[in-house]
Design an enzyme around this catalytic site. Structure first.
Site, PDB file in Angstrom:
ATOM      1  N   HIS A   1       5.108   6.171  11.260  1.00  0.00           N
ATOM      2  CA  HIS A   1       6.383   5.446  11.203  1.00  0.00           C
ATOM      3  C   HIS A   1       7.595   6.388  11.233  1.00  0.00           C
ATOM      4  CE1 HIS A   1       5.462   1.231  10.624  1.00  0.00           C
ATOM      5  NE2 HIS A   1       4.799   1.386   9.494  1.00  0.00           N
TER       6      HIS A   1
ATOM      7  N   GLY B   1       0.848  -1.192   0.000  1.00  0.00           N
ATOM      8  CA  GLY B   1       0.000   0.000   0.000  1.00  0.00           C
ATOM      9  C   GLY B   1       0.881   1.238   0.000  1.00  0.00           C
ATOM     10  N   ALA B   2       1.887   1.237   0.867  1.00  0.00           N
ATOM     11  CA  ALA B   2       2.782   2.381   0.984  1.00  0.00           C
ATOM     12  C   ALA B   2       4.016   1.986   1.779  1.00  0.00           C
ATOM     13  CB  ALA B   2       2.065   3.529   1.696  1.00  0.00           C
TER      14      ALA B   2
ATOM     15  N   GLU C   1       1.880   5.809   7.614  1.00  0.00           N
ATOM     16  CA  GLU C   1       3.278   5.977   7.208  1.00  0.00           C
ATOM     17  C   GLU C   1       3.928   7.148   7.942  1.00  0.00           C
ATOM     18  OE1 GLU C   1       4.259   3.470   5.759  1.00  0.00           O
ATOM     19  OE2 GLU C   1       2.353   2.736   4.938  1.00  0.00           O
TER      20      GLU C   1
HETATM   21  N1  BES Z   1       6.336  -0.892   6.106  1.00  0.00           N
HETATM   22  C1  BES Z   1       5.123  -1.174   5.430  1.00  0.00           C
HETATM   23  C2  BES Z   1       5.330  -1.554   3.990  1.00  0.00           C
HETATM   24  C3  BES Z   1       5.860  -2.948   3.824  1.00  0.00           C
HETATM   25  C4  BES Z   1       5.029  -4.017   3.953  1.00  0.00           C
HETATM   26  C5  BES Z   1       7.186  -3.174   3.515  1.00  0.00           C
HETATM   27  C6  BES Z   1       5.528  -5.298   3.804  1.00  0.00           C
HETATM   28  C7  BES Z   1       7.681  -4.439   3.384  1.00  0.00           C
HETATM   29  C8  BES Z   1       6.862  -5.509   3.510  1.00  0.00           C
HETATM   30  C9  BES Z   1       4.176   0.020   5.473  1.00  0.00           C
HETATM   31  O1  BES Z   1       4.338   0.849   6.565  1.00  0.00           O
HETATM   32  C10 BES Z   1       2.806  -0.540   5.580  1.00  0.00           C
HETATM   33  O2  BES Z   1       2.478  -1.065   6.607  1.00  0.00           O
HETATM   34  N2  BES Z   1       2.025  -0.457   4.523  1.00  0.00           N
HETATM   35  C11 BES Z   1       0.711  -1.026   4.483  1.00  0.00           C
HETATM   36  C12 BES Z   1      -0.332   0.025   4.466  1.00  0.00           C
HETATM   37  C13 BES Z   1      -0.791   0.339   5.835  1.00  0.00           C
HETATM   38  C14 BES Z   1      -1.710   1.510   5.895  1.00  0.00           C
HETATM   39  C15 BES Z   1      -1.484  -0.837   6.484  1.00  0.00           C
HETATM   40  C16 BES Z   1       0.613  -1.817   3.221  1.00  0.00           C
HETATM   41  O3  BES Z   1       1.457  -1.627   2.369  1.00  0.00           O
HETATM   42  O4  BES Z   1      -0.314  -2.608   3.097  1.00  0.00           O
HETATM   43 ZN    ZN Z   2       3.568   0.118   8.307  1.00  0.00          ZN
END
Ligand code: BES
Ligand code: ZN
Length: 845
Positions: free
Chosen positions: A306, A266-267, A303
């Site tokens: 974080h 997602g991000a 994000e």
């Molecule tokens: N750090 C994660 C992105 C990520 C996920 C990197 C898996 C490596 C492996 C990011 O902060 C995150 O949690 N993104 C979520 C969206 C969030 C709003 C739940 C995602 O990508 O689903």
């Molecule tokens: Zn995250």
């Protein structure tokens, strides 16, 4: 220092990276020079660091003696490491290591990868961008790619003429060179390699908004900058809210939010340079539903949270990933709740917790935290148990301690560990210090064992007895005697609002004094457990549902459905309870009820579907009649959301013909641009058109996908392609996942196809035939997700086939998820078998 082959030795460690990256967007190759300031702690002649899929051309070191020597490089593909061996032992102290390498800008959505889009002139354009978490920085430059090796980063990018370069820091220098510009970015704070980012491409940026001194921008492909307003508003709110919540200023110099056409997740929380898939950032607030807007607000807040929790204070090792993500999830909801209280975001979070509890009620669930050795182990942590269960457990703790005291603990933790690395226990210790409560022992019981309890409640006047055992969908006599330290908030409905008694249930059972029945043991609804009230207490509780909070009502419905699905309660209890929801107007409570409706719809034999649908109409018709088609000025956001859900349910499982006709007519108006339709109806309209659609509608959907003016509109159609009730169309959809559908979206489409109500089995047949190609094309991290639809293949033959196939086609990156999905499939199948006769009698025509 350690025998673990995945951990680097600590004889030489990094302090500062100077990276110069020259991408060529035409050949998709890049050159990277890494100048590292390192500390040589012992007189060694070898330096070991991570690198994979890059060609290293030279490695030269100048140690503290001033001597310069060039090393020979060997690569270990398996362990993703390179070893540089120097002819002469290095002097201890500071040294400068310079490594030159080249690589490919890949199409795997990780490392340094390319994203593409077609511009207004129909030309394909390339954006080179990065995604490093968890362990892919090593695909772009040689580095100590473990979160504990924090260092500062000074990055320069060669940006070809006419393109934009973005990285973690603000631009501090631009130097013209042949065909472009060397752009240098401000040096970062000390941070982990997985947070580094650099992007080069035809992106446009909005003018910076000044948020208490922090310049905030959105970047996206040209033509979409009109969709950035909402993101800027959410971003500014989140920056202010979080700086105040944590009581620490934003830790970087600027913040860019960047929307990319191809993005695996997602991000991603790269410091100061957060990357997103387009649907998670760019939105037209006047043409999107509540849910779509909430999603954008959530992701942005998550994000940005974080930046402190994760970037400023970082886990020592990947076993701590769950806390990083669980806390950001907790904070995202807290922040969204402050942004738009009328969304009642904490109420809707109960449905997300509910999703996690479905997985967590399985034998194949896992503890939230577990030991991580290989990168694959770390990948397995990004799931509902980390995000949703982890977030819910933190919310439970916050509710039990009180928000102020909890926050004091968080502030202490961040202040104490800023720029550093931590273990999970450091957080518990800080909260314990701030509150004097036994936080560590409570949390250990939730984190280090899988599953969650069901609390049985008995008794009544004067005292109740509460007892705990593990909740499981499939009974097992070998069930462990797990124990949790369960924070109970007990209230009598006669107590004044907000009053409750706290009790910590640590033993198998205990008794609690209460004033008068009816009694709620999960007051406010935040405990991560199921509740089984005695028949007497249950009857008292449901006598007047309006005396319960929305989450408490959600829990009643969700717990009842879970008990039915587990075979621990007769299905009649569910029917009796939902019959009491005539006056219910909270969309989350209805979500819990519709969960049951949707599974039953699938399991009722086809001859009895008409009678089932008629029951759905009786249940929801009056609700929809009172809510109406039209949005009433000034109505609550929750009611607006409810309208969409109820409409969707009536037009599908309810097979409500007048509603279907009107929905199709309204959709035709939207397509023709004839009449404005309230945006909250749009998702339901598209759902109904697909549910009742054929070839013509299917073609129309593709047309809408190709000409969509917002990312939400595109996926609104795209993700419903898989729901057309026609085998031929379903196969076309599946085939498109190997062509026109971006790999970032493929997993959702395939999952939807497996859940297709008429041709799910054909989707499975297709998938098993195309298995190797699909798994190669879809990013590893989505392999579990694409199988989600198997839980709906509940006939005995499918259950056998799918299990046998997956036995011989294991997915290493989704091992646990696959086991969980297979068990959920069995849970649904045994429900179907157990209740077949009852459903047949109840819905006899
Ligand atoms: N750090 C994660 C992105 C990520 C996920 C990197 C898996 C490596 C492996 C990011 O902060 C995150 O949690 N993104 C979520 C969206 C969030 C709003 C739940 C995602 O990508 O689903
Ligand atoms: Zn995250």
């Amino acid at each position: 220092m350690t025998a673990d082959p995945y951990r680097l030795p600590r004889t030489v460690t990094p302090r500062h990276y100077e990276l110069a990256i020259a991408p060529d967007l035409t050949t998709c190759r890049f050159e990277v020079t890494t100048v590292l300031t390192v500390d040589v702690h012992e007189p060694v002649s070898q330096v070991v660091l991570n690198a994979v899929e890059i060609d290293v051309h030279s490695a030269v070191i100048r140690d503290s003696s001033g001597a310069e020597q060039s090393g020979s490089v060997s690569l270990d593909e398996e362990l993703e490491r390179m070893t540089v061996t120097f002819p002469i032992t290095l002097a201890t102290g500071e040294a400068i290591l310079t490594i030159a390498a080249t690589g490919t800008i890949n199409d795997q959505l990780r490392g340094f990868y390319r994203s593409t889009y077609t511009n207004g002139d129909g030309e394909e354009r390339v954006i080179a961008t990065t995604q490093f978490e968890s362990t892919d920085a090593r695909r772009a430059f040689p580095c100590w790619d473990e979160p504990e090796f924090k260092a500062t980063f000074a990055i320069s990018l060669l940006v070809p003429e006419g393109l934009t370069g973005i990285s973690n820091g603000a631009v501090i220098e631009e130097r013209a060179t042949e065909g472009g510009m060397w752009v240098t970015f401000d040096t970062t704070m000390v941070m982990s390699t997985y947070l580094v980012a650099f992007i080069v491409g035809p992106l446009v940026t909005t003018d910076p908004v000044d948020v208490d001194g922090v310049p905030l921008r959105v970047a996206c492909v040209p033509g979409r900058e009109g969709l950035a307003g909402f993101a800027l508003e959410v971003g500014a709110h989140a920056l202010r809210f979080l700086a105040e919540y944590f009581d620490i200023p934003y830790p970087a110099g600027k913040l860019d939010l960047i929307a990319l056409p191809d993005f695996a997740f997602g991000a991603m929380e790269n410091l100061g340079c957060v990357t997103f898939r387009e649907t998670a950032l760019l939105v037209d607030r006047d043409r999107s539903s509540r849910l779509e807007l909430e999603r954008v607000a959530d992701v942005i807040a998550h994000e940005i949270a974080h930046m402190w929790f994760g970037d400023l204070v970082t886990m020592k090792w990947w076993n701590g990933i769950w806390l990083n993500e669980a806390f950001a999830t907790f904070m995202e909801v807290t922040c969204a709740d402050a942004f738009r209280p009328e969304w009642e975001r904490w109420v809707s979070f109960s449905t997300e917790r509910g999703v996690a509890m479905v997985t967590d009620g399985l034998a194949t669930t896992r503890p939230v935290e577990y030991e991580v050795v290989s990168p694959e182990d770390a990948e397995g942590m990004f799931d509902v148990l980390t995000y949703q269960k982890g977030g819910a457990v933190l919310r439970m703790l916050e509710t039990y301690l009180g928000a102020e005291r909890f926050r004091a603990g968080i502030r202490l933790y961040l202040r104490r560990h800023r720029y550093g690395n931590t273990e999970t226990t450091d957080l518990w210790d800080a909260i314990e210090e701030a509150t004097g409560e036994p936080v560590r022992s409570i949390m250990d019981s939730w984190i280090f064992q899988g599953g969650h309890p069901i609390v049985s409640v008995d008794g009544g006047d004067g005292t109740i007895t509460v007892s705990q055992r593990r909740f499981r969908y499939l009974a097992d006599e070998h069930d462990t005697d797990s124990r949790w330290q369960i924070p109970l908030l007990v209230r009598s409905l006669d107590d004044p609002p907000g009053a409750h008694r706290r009790a910590l249930l640590t033993d198998a059972s205990s008794s609690i004094a209460v004033a008068t029945a009816p009694v709620v043991v999960n007051a406010g609804g935040w405990g991560v457990f199921r509740t089984g009230y005695s028949p007497t207490l249950f009857t008292q509780l449901i006598a007047d549902l309006s005396r319960l909070d929305a989450i408490e009502r959600y829990n009643l419905v969700s717990d009842t459905w879970a008990a039915v699905l587990a075979g621990q309660a007769p299905i009649s209890e569910f029917f009796d309870l939902v019959a009491l929801l005539t006056d219910e107007r909270d969309p989350s409570v209805w979500d819990a009820a519709l969960d049951g409706v949707s599974l039953m719809y699938r399991e009722v034999p086809p001859e009895q579907r008409p009678a089932f649908s008629s029951w759905v109409r009786d249940l929801l018709g009056p609700v929809f009649a009172s809510v109406g088609w039209e949005q009433v000025p000034g109505e609550s956001e929750r009611l607006t959301k409810l309208r969409g859900s109820v409409l969707g349910a009536l037009g599908t499982w309810g097979e409500d013909t007048p509603i279907q006709e009107r929905a199709r007519a309204l959709h035709a108006d939207v397509v023709a641009g004839r009449a404005p339709v309230a945006p909250d109806l749009l998702p339901a309209l598209v759902t109904i058109v697909a549910w009742t659609g054929g070839e013509a509608e299917y073609e129309l959907f593709w047309d809408r996908i190709r000409t969509a003016s917002t990312p939400q509109e595109e996926v609104r159609y795209l993700f419903r392609l898989a729901t057309f009730p026609d085998e031929g169309l379903l196969v076309r959809t599946l085939e498109a996942t190997e062509g026109e559908i971006r790999t970032q979206n493929g997993a959702f489409v395939i999952a939807g196809a497996l859940a297709n109500r008429v041709a799910g089995r054909s989707a499975w047949a297709w998938l098993s035939e195309h298995w190797d190609d699909v798994m190669k094309r879809i990013p590893d991290n989505s392999h579990g997700r694409l199988l989600e639809g198997i839980v709906r293949l509940t006939d005995a033959e499918s259950v056998r086939d799918v299990a046998a196939f997956l036995e011989t086609h294991p997915l290493p990156s989704a091992r646990m998820q696959v086991a969980q999905l297979l068990e959920r499939q069995r849970v649904n199948a045994s429900f179907a078998e157990r209740e077949r006769a009852t459903l047949a009698t109840r819905f006899a025509n």
